[in-house]
Design a protein around this motif. Sequence first.
Motif, PDB file in Angstrom:
ATOM      1  N   PRO A 194      -1.209  -9.085  -6.640  1.00 26.11           N
ATOM      2  CA  PRO A 194       0.172  -9.151  -6.150  1.00 26.11           C
ATOM      3  C   PRO A 194       0.358  -8.621  -4.734  1.00 26.11           C
ATOM      4  CG  PRO A 194      -0.073  -7.271  -7.585  1.00 26.11           C
ATOM      5  CD  PRO A 194      -1.406  -7.967  -7.585  1.00 26.11           C
ATOM      6  N   VAL A 195      -0.510  -9.099  -3.837  1.00 27.05           N
ATOM      7  CA  VAL A 195      -0.504  -8.620  -2.458  1.00 27.05           C
ATOM      8  C   VAL A 195      -0.392  -9.805  -1.507  1.00 27.05           C
ATOM      9  CG1 VAL A 195      -1.746  -7.318  -0.696  1.00 27.05           C
ATOM     10  CG2 VAL A 195      -1.996  -6.690  -3.117  1.00 27.05           C
ATOM     11  N   ALA A 196       0.571  -9.756  -0.598  1.00 23.89           N
ATOM     12  CA  ALA A 196       0.718 -10.780   0.438  1.00 23.89           C
ATOM     13  C   ALA A 196       0.499 -10.135   1.800  1.00 23.89           C
ATOM     14  CB  ALA A 196       2.097 -11.430   0.376  1.00 23.89           C
ATOM     15  N   ILE A 197      -0.031 -10.919   2.723  1.00 22.43           N
ATOM     16  CA  ILE A 197      -0.292 -10.437   4.085  1.00 22.43           C
ATOM     17  C   ILE A 197       0.533 -11.266   5.057  1.00 22.43           C
ATOM     18  CG2 ILE A 197      -2.025 -10.130   5.887  1.00 22.43           C
ATOM     19  CD1 ILE A 197      -4.131  -9.948   3.671  1.00 22.43           C
ATOM     20  N   LEU A 198       1.257 -10.594   5.934  1.00 25.45           N
ATOM     21  CA  LEU A 198       2.042 -11.271   6.969  1.00 25.45           C
ATOM     22  C   LEU A 198       1.423 -10.976   8.331  1.00 25.45           C
ATOM     23  CD1 LEU A 198       4.508 -12.891   7.932  1.00 25.45           C
ATOM     24  CD2 LEU A 198       5.810 -10.745   7.935  1.00 25.45           C
ATOM     25  N   PRO A 199       0.760 -11.954   8.946  1.00 31.34           N
ATOM     26  CA  PRO A 199       0.237 -11.739  10.300  1.00 31.34           C
ATOM     27  C   PRO A 199       1.394 -11.708  11.303  1.00 31.34           C
ATOM     28  CG  PRO A 199      -0.817 -13.632   9.200  1.00 31.34           C
ATOM     29  CD  PRO A 199       0.410 -13.288   8.425  1.00 31.34           C
ATOM     30  N   LEU A 200       1.395 -10.703  12.156  1.00 29.12           N
ATOM     31  CA  LEU A 200       2.421 -10.574  13.189  1.00 29.12           C
ATOM     32  C   LEU A 200       1.774 -10.777  14.549  1.00 29.12           C
ATOM     33  CD1 LEU A 200       4.383  -7.414  11.981  1.00 29.12           C
ATOM     34  CD2 LEU A 200       4.937  -9.799  11.570  1.00 29.12           C
ATOM     35  N   GLY A 201       2.242 -11.766  15.279  1.00 26.42           N
ATOM     36  CA  GLY A 201       1.668 -12.053  16.582  1.00 26.42           C
ATOM     37  C   GLY A 201       2.706 -12.035  17.682  1.00 26.42           C
ATOM     38  N   ALA A 202       2.488 -12.858  18.682  1.00 23.86           N
ATOM     39  CA  ALA A 202       3.400 -12.972  19.811  1.00 23.86           C
ATOM     40  C   ALA A 202       3.068 -14.259  20.553  1.00 23.86           C
ATOM     41  CB  ALA A 202       3.267 -11.771  20.750  1.00 23.86           C
ATOM     42  N   THR A 203       4.006 -14.709  21.354  1.00 21.67           N
ATOM     43  CA  THR A 203       3.781 -15.832  22.260  1.00 21.67           C
ATOM     44  C   THR A 203       4.128 -15.332  23.648  1.00 21.67           C
ATOM     45  OG1 THR A 203       4.307 -17.454  20.540  1.00 21.67           O
ATOM     46  CG2 THR A 203       4.433 -18.197  22.828  1.00 21.67           C
ATOM     47  N   GLY A 226      -8.586 -10.715  -2.285  1.00 18.82           N
ATOM     48  CA  GLY A 226      -7.816 -11.557  -3.189  1.00 18.82           C
ATOM     49  C   GLY A 226      -6.351 -11.671  -2.815  1.00 18.82           C
ATOM     50  N   ALA A 227      -5.933 -11.014  -1.733  1.00 17.95           N
ATOM     51  CA  ALA A 227      -4.556 -11.131  -1.254  1.00 17.95           C
ATOM     52  C   ALA A 227      -4.302 -12.542  -0.724  1.00 17.95           C
ATOM     53  CB  ALA A 227      -4.294 -10.101  -0.162  1.00 17.95           C
ATOM     54  N   THR A 228      -3.045 -12.859  -0.500  1.00 16.41           N
ATOM     55  CA  THR A 228      -2.653 -14.183  -0.013  1.00 16.41           C
ATOM     56  C   THR A 228      -1.981 -14.048   1.342  1.00 16.41           C
ATOM     57  OG1 THR A 228      -2.347 -14.975  -2.284  1.00 16.41           O
ATOM     58  CG2 THR A 228      -1.299 -16.251  -0.528  1.00 16.41           C
ATOM     59  N   VAL A 229      -2.380 -14.895   2.284  1.00 18.26           N
ATOM     60  CA  VAL A 229      -1.877 -14.820   3.665  1.00 18.26           C
ATOM     61  C   VAL A 229      -0.663 -15.738   3.833  1.00 18.26           C
ATOM     62  CG1 VAL A 229      -2.428 -15.112   6.101  1.00 18.26           C
ATOM     63  CG2 VAL A 229      -4.207 -14.357   4.501  1.00 18.26           C
ATOM     64  N   LEU A 230       0.424 -15.180   4.306  1.00 18.96           N
ATOM     65  CA  LEU A 230       1.629 -15.955   4.613  1.00 18.96           C
ATOM     66  C   LEU A 230       1.483 -16.598   5.990  1.00 18.96           C
ATOM     67  CD1 LEU A 230       4.257 -13.287   3.533  1.00 18.96           C
ATOM     68  CD2 LEU A 230       3.491 -15.251   2.184  1.00 18.96           C
TER      69      LEU A 230
END
Length: 241
Positions: free
Chosen positions: A22-31, A59-63
């Motif tokens: 039950p783990v999600a990953i949110l990559p935070l970037g920039a432009t 086993g986490a899921t990437v958003l």
Amino acid sequence: MTIVESKYLSRDAFAARIAKCPVAILPLGATEQHGYHMPLGTDTILAEFFSRRIAEATGATVLPAMPFGYSWVWRDAPGTVTLDQKVMEDVICNVAESLVPAGVKHLILVNGHEANSATMKYATRRMWDHPDIDVWRLFYPNLAEELKQHCESPTWHGIVHACEFETSLMLAIAPETVEMDKAVAEYPERDAGYFHGGRPMGELSRSGVFGDATKGTAEKGHAMVETFTTRMVDMVREICA
């Protein structure tokens, strides 16, 4: 090959992954500009890369990545897109709250853009008392140690931007996007308007590089990638234990 990114998953496939982990990953970037030698999406590319590596190991899921961050200091450079800090904070919290019905218990923010760090802190504090989901933040663990061990050139007053560090990482994971013949070294004069006022970094630098990009190599990048990946994987496992 196991798919770890939610943008490629069906609703049932996403639900099945979350049921197992039950783990999600949110990559935070920039432009934003990264000198004349690297792409506008450098920070997003890096955040996505490390997010996938973490997910493959845990086993986490990437958003889908947030491709815009707080980039006000480069507001006048072609291609730069910036969000207000409060807007970005709201988006992070909205994403976390949206994941609750799916059973996500932990949202890991994997950041590739140094200026997002303050916003991440405020968002995680805002969500701290939420009863159903915890939000955590990661940004190049033990960065100072890695810089000392692998980079030849000093940072510009502790800031990493389009320098040896970021150039090396990009040469390791996306070399086709880096034009080393355009890499330069630039250390602008220390400016009171920036450090104690509101002057944007874009007014200080001719090249957009803060440091020595010419010292970047894929070899250095690969070494740092492996160390960062191991540390972030260990941190996620500890957090979610």
